[in-house]
Design an enzyme around this catalytic site. Sequence first.
Site, PDB file in Angstrom:
ATOM      1  N   ASN A 157       0.864  -1.179   0.000  1.00 39.53           N
ATOM      2  CA  ASN A 157       0.000   0.000   0.000  1.00 39.53           C
ATOM      3  C   ASN A 157       0.903   1.231   0.000  1.00 39.53           C
ATOM      4  OD1 ASN A 157      -1.750   2.077   0.535  1.00 39.53           O
ATOM      5  ND2 ASN A 157      -2.331   1.367   2.590  1.00 39.53           N
ATOM      6  N   GLU A 166      -4.916  -4.752  10.742  1.00 41.34           N
ATOM      7  CA  GLU A 166      -3.892  -3.722  10.915  1.00 41.34           C
ATOM      8  C   GLU A 166      -4.146  -2.970  12.217  1.00 41.34           C
ATOM      9  OE1 GLU A 166      -2.115  -2.608   6.822  1.00 41.34           O
ATOM     10  OE2 GLU A 166      -3.786  -1.281   7.209  1.00 41.34           O
ATOM     11  N   LYS A 189       0.113   4.237  -0.189  1.00 44.06           N
ATOM     12  CA  LYS A 189      -0.530   5.422   0.392  1.00 44.06           C
ATOM     13  C   LYS A 189      -0.338   6.618  -0.562  1.00 44.06           C
ATOM     14  CE  LYS A 189      -0.068   3.273   4.836  1.00 44.06           C
ATOM     15  NZ  LYS A 189       0.052   3.383   6.296  1.00 44.06           N
TER      16      LYS A 189
HETATM   17  P1  13P Z   1       3.340   0.585   7.658  1.00 46.57           P
HETATM   18  O1  13P Z   1       3.870  -0.715   7.089  1.00 46.57           O
HETATM   19  O2  13P Z   1       4.053   1.791   7.141  1.00 46.57           O
HETATM   20  O3  13P Z   1       3.259   0.517   9.151  1.00 46.57           O
HETATM   21  O4  13P Z   1       1.821   0.731   7.117  1.00 46.57           O
HETATM   22  C1  13P Z   1       0.957  -0.343   7.221  1.00 46.57           C
HETATM   23  C2  13P Z   1      -0.285  -0.020   6.494  1.00 46.57           C
HETATM   24  O5  13P Z   1      -1.033   0.861   6.884  1.00 46.57           O
HETATM   25  C3  13P Z   1      -0.562  -0.770   5.261  1.00 46.57           C
HETATM   26  O6  13P Z   1      -1.865  -0.545   4.803  1.00 46.57           O
END
Ligand code: 13P
Length: 255
Positions: free
Chosen positions: A9, A172, A11
Amino acid sequence: MRTKIVAGNWKMNMLQHEAISLISDIKKELKNRGPNAKNTSMIIMPPFTWIPAAVEMTSAEPAISIGAQNCYHEPNGAFTGEVSPEMIQSTGAEYAILGHSERRQYFKESHELLKKKVNAVINAELYPVFCCGEPLEVREENKQETLIKQQLKESLFHLDEQDFSKVIIAYEPVWAIGTGKTASPEQAQSMHQFIRQLIHDNYNDKLAENTTILYGGSCKPDNARELFSKPDVDGGLIGGASLKAKDFIDIFFSF
Ligand code: 13P
């Protein structure tokens, strides 16, 4: 046998040239490492703008699929700025993340809205990657199971068996996202087992056994192997570490 998946992901990261070079680097690393003996599938989830390029660049890579990070719940119409599941599907992408804690927190996405999005994604023949997870204060009160049960019940468990079989779940814990504080393998296993039991109770044993449940939250090359060794952890939804080709590929080979 359920599918093992490592999903990245991204983001809201990567400019166009960065996105293209990250996907090229992932392909190169993948080639260097040879076939994945554990048959793990990879999903790359870039921002909407880079989805068509990502689909094109990975079309000859059977191990790699592309997904979106969100979508709207209507197929088309006067919803300025939104992107429908049908649009995503028409690019050749196959997945959509729904209910990420950042969407729940910053964009106030409710259980009810997520239920509509789940239905819309399945109608458009995409696979939902449905996120659930508890904030720190809920974990501190030891109420995480109650919250996860509510998140799944109110947005997912209305699906019939056939539609539920298309769902991937990602657990998560909010306190582990982007913090460097990973859930311990035991904490992840315990919640994944609880989620599998809920699927069993709401559907049946076969669906419970076949549902892929991913862990997300500070999953890195140095902790992925231990997390993925747990029997109910079927892979990871990776944030920060999915932005570096080598780290992402190291995690991909961590089974
Ligand atoms: P991180 O791996 O940066 O902690 O993020 C996890 C996440 O939100 C994946 O959707």
